[in-house]
Design an enzyme around this catalytic site. Structure first.
Site, PDB file in Angstrom:
ATOM      1  N   LYS B 174       0.834  -1.207   0.000  1.00  0.00           N
ATOM      2  CA  LYS B 174       0.000   0.000   0.000  1.00  0.00           C
ATOM      3  C   LYS B 174       0.866   1.254   0.000  1.00  0.00           C
ATOM      4  O   LYS B 174       0.552   2.244  -0.663  1.00  0.00           O
ATOM      5  CB  LYS B 174      -0.925  -0.006   1.221  1.00  0.00           C
ATOM      6  CG  LYS B 174      -1.886   1.189   1.305  1.00  0.00           C
ATOM      7  CD  LYS B 174      -2.944   1.174   0.215  1.00  0.00           C
ATOM      8  CE  LYS B 174      -3.723   2.484   0.099  1.00  0.00           C
ATOM      9  NZ  LYS B 174      -4.662   2.712   1.189  1.00  0.00           N
ATOM     10  N   LYS B 242      -1.694  12.126   5.303  1.00  0.00           N
ATOM     11  CA  LYS B 242      -1.504  11.159   6.393  1.00  0.00           C
ATOM     12  C   LYS B 242      -0.780   9.911   5.869  1.00  0.00           C
ATOM     13  O   LYS B 242       0.124   9.380   6.535  1.00  0.00           O
ATOM     14  CB  LYS B 242      -2.873  10.763   6.975  1.00  0.00           C
ATOM     15  CG  LYS B 242      -2.828   9.597   7.955  1.00  0.00           C
ATOM     16  CD  LYS B 242      -3.957   8.584   7.665  1.00  0.00           C
ATOM     17  CE  LYS B 242      -3.449   7.158   7.616  1.00  0.00           C
ATOM     18  NZ  LYS B 242      -4.446   6.190   7.101  1.00  0.00           N
TER      19      LYS B 242
END
Lengths: 301, 301, 301, 301
Positions: B174, B242
């Protein structure tokens, strides 16, 4: 069928000229290191100066390394401009297929127009393989009428020939291409290096990512090269570096801040410092590897 | 059919849980803001603590904003770990589908294993649209045997479910995805901004480039958004920021230098400073535009 | 003379506590690895928990590695906060001299105030040499009245003690210091590397530049280390990296884009990847040298 | 007393030439916009071509904007080289005091040597104020014997005149200066902006930092300008941008990666895009302010 001049018969120019001859045109040829036997055998006619090429041909194509080379051939001693002046009764077309500065291109076009002739900038992408297969992508900056006149000739060399806008627009499009390609290669390098140093198989990750928003031609082609450690070109580091020189000089002149193009350019400098001028441009990952003290490797066999 | 716990029913988690209920499973639900009526009407059972969820379900899924949230639900007060200890005779599976730190993930997995249970990290890409259409890409880090056990459940939520490696490998994959997506968006932004400020039509350039090495899903999707000035998400700036926090903290821990991820992160900071936390992540181009004192616009109508 | 608690007696904290004892104060001491014999011999009293320190002392100083360490000592098990609650009739002062997050600092101060006590952030610069010589620069965030109360105590440890503003302002000032120091070191590294690879004597250049606008303490001190290849600390790479973590996390929270701090942080990551955690922070130049494939050397003997 | 030629009498060159006249030398003058009355009144002799200057003078000084300007005056039409050829019996000295490419400088020196004359590169720092007060710092690249011959003349214009090495070394030293000055200004900008957006008084921080490792001439001078919002030059943005062009082109040619010089250059591009070509180089902080959506201001009055 037309009389076409072709100046610059290197790894790209030679197969391009060949396609034009095979397309039935008469070619007037000039290149620094001497015209090859092959082209002459096919019927190409050797000239000795740009001026002579411009006198003989009605369409003159240049395919040269950098901006100063094009400037010299266009306006230096025994130049194309001199040849155009000698034959001022016919409206001829200059097609520059080199990758050079878009700002210089606009100035060259104005000067050629003032001499009563037309200018087309038509840089290409697709590399030597694309040139050999007449499969180049050609990005064109020209007046529409001039584009119509030369389109069928460009289509002998490329598969996708697009008019982007007026003079300079072809070079601007090529710059956009070079920014995206270089920065996407760098991005794929950062990602695969992270994966490998984290102990995960980069090839599995590459395949998984090809299904989502990270998918790109670069992840497919250059990502594979990074993983399989095949850094023979392809598109050479030294050319990518030179194209980024053009990108950054143009951005400076236009007042644009390109932070990642600038950083990436510096990594290409480092490649050259390690003897990598002739490596494939995907080898920029080697510089990231040096910093991380880790080399990408496959976990699967 | 299985008893499945699902903690975190936000914009992503809610449709994912719904697909599991519709797939015939019994769902034990918990979310900070209260479980929605819809899920209860479909048969979902509301729980009051992670501990209770872990007691009732044999598979417990978490879908939470960030690493500390997952840590709290796993090991805080009335936690999943507490529930697992209460029911230690059955080997249960925790599946964390949040995007969080791969290094923390590996530690969480070790702790869960020590309690006699299994851990799967399975972050997703594809956004809320992907969640609604059960079309997520799911990147899995797990033992093969555990993966086999939960694969069919993951396939109720996603189209492409890939085992990348052991625990943490899903999160590493990811991260690679987030690096490439963020940096390609930034690259496309630099390129289209250059084109527009140089006076050339960015839409024509985008189309021309889709045929060559610059082609990517980002150029297709996010490039179009930049040109047509549509910055409603999509994937929000604050989430991209983030995720880059996780990227850079992980790179720091592993000893990797990611120059362009670092620069790009700073541009996302700037977006937030301009009130852009909820903009689409393609809006990073607005910060490049601010620096260049020029906004991208189309020339064609 | 006051009863002063001191928690964290490492390379910095130990000499600082010693100066306070020699200044006539009674010291209550706590450190993870056990209080040294020297300090006990001088009259220091050993405590076993932060709570006990806070019960015994009216001023409690912390000198710890990072934000979570300070948080734990302030508010964890057997914490300072617990000790303060036990002795709520006296208004005590917590002085945190660690370098930690300014945002966390502001929250800590609010909590301590709510317990009826005062908070001072007072990070230092000057390193272990400065600590030993009581010559630290101390940057203070506090109410003026509280500052007046503790100023003479701080002056036992430092030469330049400045009140910058309210709580957090000391840490903000320290961040500014760390940005400037790290980026100036990187700048001097780029410059001297350029000089050396261009074949010119870096020492002659360093001396010539000390007379003009390029003059700085960093060029004087760290520039000399780069040229003479002395990379023993000084201020360690791992601490500089940790401080830049705080810088970048704070910038992210405040919405500020710090491009060169971000790039420089990545180069410190690379140092650590090469085993350089304990090198002097001037050794960042080694990463630039790796990229350039050239090491700085003197031409003069 | 000597016959000295001086070509390029702009904001820098004019006061420099004046000091030479006042020092008792006979000056042969040439500048694009016409030699000022003042210099003629003092006794300066006006010439019409570089060739004429080189014929009349034994020492010829150039003070011009950029590399191509120097090249043209040295080797173009009616050039210095032509004048030198006319007077080949005397060994003359060319002193180029412009800031130009060190690599071009080395080539120019070789050509001048081949004509039987000497070359000195002697770029300066200190700005127009330094030129007016004969207080320039002068960094010299030359053979020692040639340096001895011209040192007293250079000392009429500068206070610190240093021989750095052979031809090109003066320009290399100037590049090092420009890297450090530009990057330190950017660093101070990042730091003061952080301080101000965090709500702390930047002036107090600046003063506190002047006592430690962050101390520099830039923090003193340019830091003060950022806080008091005085962006009238000083040294203009457009010159700093041009000098960074030279820095980065030289780094590219030598195979050096200069990440922060590259990023900083892009911020100068942004300044120019906002009409800031004539601002002081400390105004680069305005671009950081744009990204942070915050302008530095003083808290104290």
């Amino acid at each position: 069928m037309a009389n076409i001049g072709f100046i610059g018969l290197g790894i790209m120019g030679k197969p391009m000229a060949e396609h034009l001859i095979r397309g039935g045109h008469t070619l007037f040829l000039l290149t620094r290191s001497g015209v090859s036997e092959d082209l002459v055998a096919l019927g190409g006619i050797v000239c000795t100066t740009p001026q002579e090429v411009a006198q003989q041909a009605e369409i003159i194509i240049t395919m040269l390394p950098d901006t100063p080379d094009v400037e010299k051939v266009l306006f230096g001693n025994n130049s194309i401009a001199a040849g155009l002046t000698d034959s001022s009764e016919v409206r001829k077309v200059i097609i520059d297929m080199s990758t050079i500065s878009p700002l210089a291109t606009q100035q060259f076009a104005i000067k050629i127009n003032e001499l009563g002739h037309d200018y087309v900038d038509a840089p290409v992408s697709g590399g030597d393989i694309g040139a050999q297969n007449a499969a180049l992508t050609i990005m064109v900056g020209a007046d529409e009428a001039v584009f119509s006149k030369v389109k069928s000739i460009l289509e002998l060399m490329g598969k996708q020939v697009t008019l982007i806008g007026g003079n300079g627009a072809g070079q601007v499009c090529k710059i956009a291409n070079q920014i995206i390609v270089a920065l996407t290669i760098e991005a794929v390098g950062e990602a695969l290096l992270f994966v490998s140093k984290a102990g995960v198989d980069p090839e599995k990750v590459r395949q998984a990512l090809m299904g989502g928003f990270a998918a790109s031609r670069v992840l497919e082609v250059h990502g594979e090269r990074m993983i399989n450690r095949r850094f023979d070109p392809g598109f050479r580091i030294e050319l990518q570096q030179k194209d980024l020189d053009i990108v950054l000089a143009s951005a400076s002149a236009l007042g644009i801040s390109l932070p990642n193009a600038a950083t990436t350019h510096e990594l290409y400098n480092a490649c050259v410092a390690h003897g990598g001028a002739k490596w494939d441009n995907s080898a920029i990952v080697k510089m990231l590897e040096k910093l991380a003290n880790h080399e990408i490797y496959k976990r699967t066999e």
